[in-house]
Each structure stands twice: as C-alpha cells, then as structure tokens.
Scaffold this active site. Structure first.
Site, PDB file in Angstrom:
ATOM      1  N   PRO A   1      -9.479  27.491   3.995  1.00  0.00           N
ATOM      2  CA  PRO A   1      -9.641  28.938   4.161  1.00  0.00           C
ATOM      3  C   PRO A   1      -8.794  29.772   3.212  1.00  0.00           C
ATOM      4  O   PRO A   1      -7.647  29.427   2.903  1.00  0.00           O
ATOM      5  CB  PRO A   1      -9.214  29.175   5.619  1.00  0.00           C
ATOM      6  CG  PRO A   1      -8.441  27.968   6.006  1.00  0.00           C
ATOM      7  CD  PRO A   1      -8.993  26.827   5.214  1.00  0.00           C
ATOM      8  N   ASN A   2      -9.398  30.842   2.779  1.00  0.00           N
ATOM      9  CA  ASN A   2      -8.779  31.877   1.929  1.00  0.00           C
ATOM     10  C   ASN A   2      -8.567  31.450   0.473  1.00  0.00           C
ATOM     11  O   ASN A   2      -8.138  32.253  -0.347  1.00  0.00           O
ATOM     12  CB  ASN A   2      -7.445  32.359   2.534  1.00  0.00           C
ATOM     13  CG  ASN A   2      -7.642  32.975   3.902  1.00  0.00           C
ATOM     14  OD1 ASN A   2      -8.473  33.866   4.050  1.00  0.00           O
ATOM     15  ND2 ASN A   2      -6.930  32.501   4.906  1.00  0.00           N
TER      16      ASN A   2
ATOM     17  N   ASN B   1      -7.239  20.552  -0.513  1.00  0.00           N
ATOM     18  CA  ASN B   1      -6.257  21.599  -0.249  1.00  0.00           C
ATOM     19  C   ASN B   1      -6.688  22.221   1.084  1.00  0.00           C
ATOM     20  O   ASN B   1      -7.582  23.061   1.116  1.00  0.00           O
ATOM     21  CB  ASN B   1      -6.229  22.649  -1.354  1.00  0.00           C
ATOM     22  CG  ASN B   1      -5.150  23.698  -1.084  1.00  0.00           C
ATOM     23  OD1 ASN B   1      -4.646  23.806   0.033  1.00  0.00           O
ATOM     24  ND2 ASN B   1      -4.790  24.461  -2.113  1.00  0.00           N
TER      25      ASN B   1
ATOM     26  N   GLU C   1      -3.570  15.233  -0.967  1.00  0.00           N
ATOM     27  CA  GLU C   1      -3.425  16.583  -0.423  1.00  0.00           C
ATOM     28  C   GLU C   1      -2.757  17.442  -1.498  1.00  0.00           C
ATOM     29  O   GLU C   1      -1.700  17.073  -2.021  1.00  0.00           O
ATOM     30  CB  GLU C   1      -2.545  16.526   0.837  1.00  0.00           C
ATOM     31  CG  GLU C   1      -2.318  17.861   1.504  1.00  0.00           C
ATOM     32  CD  GLU C   1      -1.433  17.725   2.762  1.00  0.00           C
ATOM     33  OE1 GLU C   1      -1.223  16.592   3.245  1.00  0.00           O
ATOM     34  OE2 GLU C   1      -0.951  18.768   3.228  1.00  0.00           O
TER      35      GLU C   1
ATOM     36  N   ARG D   1       8.582  27.147   1.525  1.00  0.00           N
ATOM     37  CA  ARG D   1       7.966  28.345   2.102  1.00  0.00           C
ATOM     38  C   ARG D   1       8.593  28.677   3.457  1.00  0.00           C
ATOM     39  O   ARG D   1       9.491  28.006   3.939  1.00  0.00           O
ATOM     40  CB  ARG D   1       6.444  28.118   2.276  1.00  0.00           C
ATOM     41  CG  ARG D   1       5.655  27.814   1.003  1.00  0.00           C
ATOM     42  CD  ARG D   1       5.241  29.059   0.239  1.00  0.00           C
ATOM     43  NE  ARG D   1       4.513  30.032   1.023  1.00  0.00           N
ATOM     44  CZ  ARG D   1       3.186  30.083   1.155  1.00  0.00           C
ATOM     45  NH1 ARG D   1       2.428  29.193   0.534  1.00  0.00           N
ATOM     46  NH2 ARG D   1       2.606  31.034   1.863  1.00  0.00           N
TER      47      ARG D   1
HETATM   48  C1  DHK Z   1      -2.708  27.563   0.543  1.00  0.00           C
HETATM   49  C2  DHK Z   1      -2.724  28.269   1.701  1.00  0.00           C
HETATM   50  O1  DHK Z   1      -3.741  29.076   2.001  1.00  0.00           O
HETATM   51  C3  DHK Z   1      -1.621  28.218   2.671  1.00  0.00           C
HETATM   52  O2  DHK Z   1      -2.047  28.365   4.001  1.00  0.00           O
HETATM   53  C4  DHK Z   1      -0.840  26.945   2.502  1.00  0.00           C
HETATM   54  C5  DHK Z   1      -1.714  26.498   0.262  1.00  0.00           C
HETATM   55  C6  DHK Z   1      -0.476  26.668   1.059  1.00  0.00           C
HETATM   56  C7  DHK Z   1      -1.438  26.340  -1.214  1.00  0.00           C
HETATM   57  O3  DHK Z   1      -0.302  26.479  -1.663  1.00  0.00           O
HETATM   58  O4  DHK Z   1      -2.386  26.018  -1.948  1.00  0.00           O
HETATM   59  O5  DHK Z   1       0.289  27.040   3.203  1.00  0.00           O
END
Ligand code: DHK
Length: 186
Positions: A9-10, A73, A97, A106
């Site tokens: 997601p995102n 990811n 991963e 973080r």
């Molecule tokens: C991407 C995200 O959206 C976060 O929720 C993870 C990861 C980290 C990244 O660093 O690619 O914590």
C-alpha cells in the site's frame, strides 16, 4: 528465471509521498529499472502493486506456480499482516523483502517487520536500488549458484559499454559487476 515483484500500500504514491523519507523516484521509474535489469539478465519479470491485503495474499499464492523468486516491499503490511506472513511461508523459492527506507532507523510504528521471519533476506535503506540488489541476489540463488547469471551480466555490460555515459541506470548496474572471488556464497 521468473521473478515476481510485489509492492504494498501507498507505494503507488512514491515520488509524491514523504520525499524526505522515500525520495523522488516514482514506482513507474522503479518498474522501468527493474524491467531493464531483467532484460539484461534474461529474467522474466512480473511487477505488481496493490493497496489491498487480500489481493497481495492472492498474488503471493499465485507466485507458487508463476515465479521462481519473490521480491516484496510489503510497505505498511510489514508491521501488521499475519495473512501475508502465512502466504509467504507457503512459497518455496527465495523471498527478498525490500524497504526503500531503513526501517530500523524509523519511528516505533515502522521498525519491526513481522514478515522478515518468513524471508531469505531483507534489504532496507538502499532506496530504489534495493530492488536491483534483490533481483541480482534472486538470480544468483535461483540460477545454479549464479555462475551463468554472472557470465550473462558481464556480456550484457560489455554490450552496453558504448552507451554507458548515456544511461544512468547502466552505471548503476555497473556497480554490481564485482569479481566472482568477492561474491560470497549465499
Ligand atoms: C514503505 C512503506 O510504505 C512503509 O509503511 C514502510 C516502506 C517502509 C519502504 O521504506 O519502502 O515502513
């Protein structure tokens, strides 16, 4: 060799979302780099992104028949998804991963991936280059300990040498070409 890359997601918002953490590279640009590297090495690549946990579980399950190695990811699902953990445990090939950011540096919410216990290796903090590193490692693991892969990569780099200054990505791949003696067995 068949590689499946999954993005959670995102990650479709890369380039826009929190650039101080995730940088300015879009997912489209990452996909293009991965496709270019796959073409260099002769790998088949399937590249997906989903914001939905169940869809990601379906894709992980489909990798059982469609892929020799899985690169994922999981984004925010890293920290919550038992369903994805269970699905990853069913996959028989190597799983990598990838996190763009160094999740270990973080905040509390983004520090401990539940999924890492189900994978072969975790690459965090290398930015989009982490995907390329994972692809190289996948190829080495899947293709006879990497002997054929290394040869093909060397040939591809010789062929690309003329274009080297025109392609930033070629320069990036160049750094993967290290003597076999420096590549430790995985
Ligand atoms: C991407 C995200 O959206 C976060 O929720 C993870 C990861 C980290 C990244 O660093 O690619 O914590």
């Amino acid at each position: 060799m068949r590689i499946m890359i999954l993005n959670g997601p995102n990650l479709n918002m890369l380039g826009i979302r929190e650039p101080h953490i995730y940088g300015s590279t879009t997912l489209k640009a990452i996909k293009a780099s991965c496709e270019e590297f796959a073409a260099f090495t002769g790998a088949q690549l399937a590249f997906h992104q989903s914001n939905h946990e169940g869809e990601l579980v379906d894709l992980i399950q489909s990798a059982r028949k469609d892929a020799d190695a899985l690169i994922i990811n999981p984004a925010a699902y890293s920290f919550t998804s038992i369903a994805m953990y269970d699905a990853l445990k069913i996959f028989e090939g190597p799983i990598f991963e990838v996190h763009i950011s160094n999740i270990h540096a973080r905040d509390e919410l983004h520090r401990h991936s539940k999924l890492s216990a189900a994978v072969k290796a975790v690459i965090a903090g290398l930015g989009p280059y982490g995907y390329i590193v994972a692809m190289q490692a996948a190829a080495r693991l899947v293709e006879l300990g990497g002997r054929f892969f290394q040869l093909r990569l060397e040939r591809a780099l010789v062929a690309a040498a003329g274009d080297r200054l025109q392609s930033r990505r070629t320069v990036m791949f160049d750094s993967l070409l290290v003597p076999n003696s420096l590549i430790f067995p995985l």
